[in-house]
Design an enzyme around this catalytic site. Sequence first.
Site, mmCIF file in Angstrom:
data_model
loop_
_atom_site.group_PDB
_atom_site.id
_atom_site.type_symbol
_atom_site.label_atom_id
_atom_site.label_comp_id
_atom_site.label_asym_id
_atom_site.label_seq_id
_atom_site.Cartn_x
_atom_site.Cartn_y
_atom_site.Cartn_z
ATOM 1 N N CYS A 79 -47.453 24.800 23.425
ATOM 2 C CA CYS A 79 -48.771 24.918 24.065
ATOM 3 C C CYS A 79 -48.719 25.955 25.189
ATOM 4 O O CYS A 79 -48.140 25.703 26.245
ATOM 5 C CB CYS A 79 -49.180 23.547 24.607
ATOM 6 S SG CYS A 79 -50.654 23.584 25.615
ATOM 7 N N ASP A 134 -30.227 20.636 18.620
ATOM 8 C CA ASP A 134 -29.170 21.555 19.086
ATOM 9 C C ASP A 134 -28.137 20.896 20.006
ATOM 10 O O ASP A 134 -27.072 21.464 20.234
ATOM 11 C CB ASP A 134 -29.783 22.747 19.820
ATOM 12 C CG ASP A 134 -30.574 23.633 18.878
ATOM 13 O OD1 ASP A 134 -30.272 23.623 17.672
ATOM 14 O OD2 ASP A 134 -31.501 24.312 19.349
ATOM 15 N N GLY A 192 -13.988 21.465 7.131
ATOM 16 C CA GLY A 192 -12.782 22.267 6.945
ATOM 17 C C GLY A 192 -13.069 23.750 6.778
ATOM 18 O O GLY A 192 -12.405 24.437 5.990
ATOM 19 N N LEU A 260 -34.307 22.542 6.387
ATOM 20 C CA LEU A 260 -33.899 21.226 5.877
ATOM 21 C C LEU A 260 -33.035 20.501 6.908
ATOM 22 O O LEU A 260 -32.910 19.272 6.887
ATOM 23 C CB LEU A 260 -33.188 21.351 4.522
ATOM 24 C CG LEU A 260 -31.825 22.010 4.393
ATOM 25 C CD1 LEU A 260 -30.718 21.029 4.734
ATOM 26 C CD2 LEU A 260 -31.638 22.538 2.989
HETATM 27 P P1 ATP Z 1 -36.748 23.051 21.463
HETATM 28 O O1 ATP Z 1 -35.405 22.916 22.158
HETATM 29 O O2 ATP Z 1 -36.806 22.292 20.217
HETATM 30 O O3 ATP Z 1 -37.234 24.466 21.350
HETATM 31 P P2 ATP Z 1 -38.355 22.806 23.823
HETATM 32 O O4 ATP Z 1 -38.903 21.638 24.531
HETATM 33 O O5 ATP Z 1 -37.319 23.618 24.556
HETATM 34 O O6 ATP Z 1 -37.802 22.297 22.428
HETATM 35 P P3 ATP Z 1 -40.320 24.960 24.057
HETATM 36 O O7 ATP Z 1 -41.145 25.583 22.997
HETATM 37 O O8 ATP Z 1 -39.399 25.815 24.846
HETATM 38 O O9 ATP Z 1 -39.544 23.754 23.333
HETATM 39 O O10 ATP Z 1 -41.294 24.238 25.107
HETATM 40 C C1 ATP Z 1 -42.268 23.302 24.666
HETATM 41 C C2 ATP Z 1 -43.503 23.414 25.512
HETATM 42 O O11 ATP Z 1 -43.184 23.139 26.893
HETATM 43 C C3 ATP Z 1 -44.145 24.800 25.542
HETATM 44 O O12 ATP Z 1 -44.945 25.067 24.410
HETATM 45 C C4 ATP Z 1 -44.992 24.688 26.812
HETATM 46 O O13 ATP Z 1 -46.183 23.976 26.564
HETATM 47 C C5 ATP Z 1 -44.094 23.848 27.736
HETATM 48 N N1 ATP Z 1 -43.364 24.758 28.625
HETATM 49 C C6 ATP Z 1 -42.219 25.439 28.379
HETATM 50 N N2 ATP Z 1 -41.871 26.214 29.429
HETATM 51 C C7 ATP Z 1 -42.846 26.041 30.360
HETATM 52 C C8 ATP Z 1 -43.089 26.569 31.671
HETATM 53 N N3 ATP Z 1 -42.271 27.464 32.214
HETATM 54 N N4 ATP Z 1 -44.183 26.138 32.325
HETATM 55 C C9 ATP Z 1 -45.021 25.240 31.784
HETATM 56 N N5 ATP Z 1 -44.854 24.721 30.552
HETATM 57 C C10 ATP Z 1 -43.792 25.098 29.854
#
Ligand code: ATP
Length: 329
Positions: A79, A134, A192, A260
Amino acid sequence: MEKMGRKKKIGVLTSGGDAPGMNAAIRGVTRTAIYNGLEVVGIRQGYQGLITSDFINLESSSVSDIIQRGGTILKTARCEEFRTPEGRAKAFNNLKQAQIDGVVVIGGDGSFTGARIFNEEYDLPFVGIPGTIDNDIYGTDYTIGYDTALNTVVQAVDKIRDTASAHNRMFFVEVMGAEAGFIALYSGIATGAEAIIIPETRGEARDLKAFIESGNIRKKSSNLIIVAEGDEEGGAFAIAEKVKCDFTNCDIRVSVLGHLQRGGSPTATDRVNASRLGHAAVEALLDDQKSVMVGIANDEIVLVPFRKAIKLHKDVDRNLVELAKILSL
Ligand code: ATP
């Protein structure tokens, strides 16, 4: 001591990439909250749902029959609007209007960064649960989905080994982990693999010829090389191309496991740990915690400030890197 505090209603959302076991965590949050007399609201589509008020009430029965399912019943999303002060203001107003007192965020470090910024701006506590295949979040030995993804990779690589042996082939298998080699390293040891190329040991992979030779390529009926995606060498296809030039009589194939690795029914470990973390996140909110992640370290529940979980780097165990080399002789 009763832990009801002032809270009456909490929200739960899943954000970022999906991971098997997220549903078990949603169930853990929902049932622990109900047990403690709280109402629970499911926020759909991650932070997007906070901005659009995409809320659903969760009863105990809403989370029946989901512990064994991959994906997330609440959906997840990325988002952009939540990255802006205006977006977060909308989110706050919507939470207030719905009388939600605290939020559990299940996601990765990006999601925790958003939660941390929100908690600096607004006095409405967010608590995080590490959900990413991860396993790359500092402060916790474990993240939801990692164990399932690892086992999925091991099953797939075992199958590739069968066909590789039958044809005396060298296979490059690309697995997820653009910035962290946990899946590659552990699956490599478990299957392995003759060599493992991970972001943490980039320098060592640079001299590919010596690197492959160190795996005793010529002596074996099959050679499996696990490559973490997005390595600076360019992923499995690019690496295989370079190797083809040096080893012209090798029969080389590439397999990219792709999405997958994210799906499937969570393992028992993921179900149990996600349930523990869901429970712990609600306890943390009831204890008036904010801006913290609940994690598991040495098999104990721990609280880690978002600040640390986001900023500090979790390294792979270098002893395991050495072990993988010794065992591939
Ligand atoms: P994954 O490790 O699976 O990628 P994640 O939580 O790190 O998961 P991101 O896409 O980095 O996934 O972040 C998810 C959401 O968190 C973003 O789409 C955004 O809405 C919010 N987000 C990330 N960084 C920020 C930020 N600096 N400020 C505000 N919201 C943030």
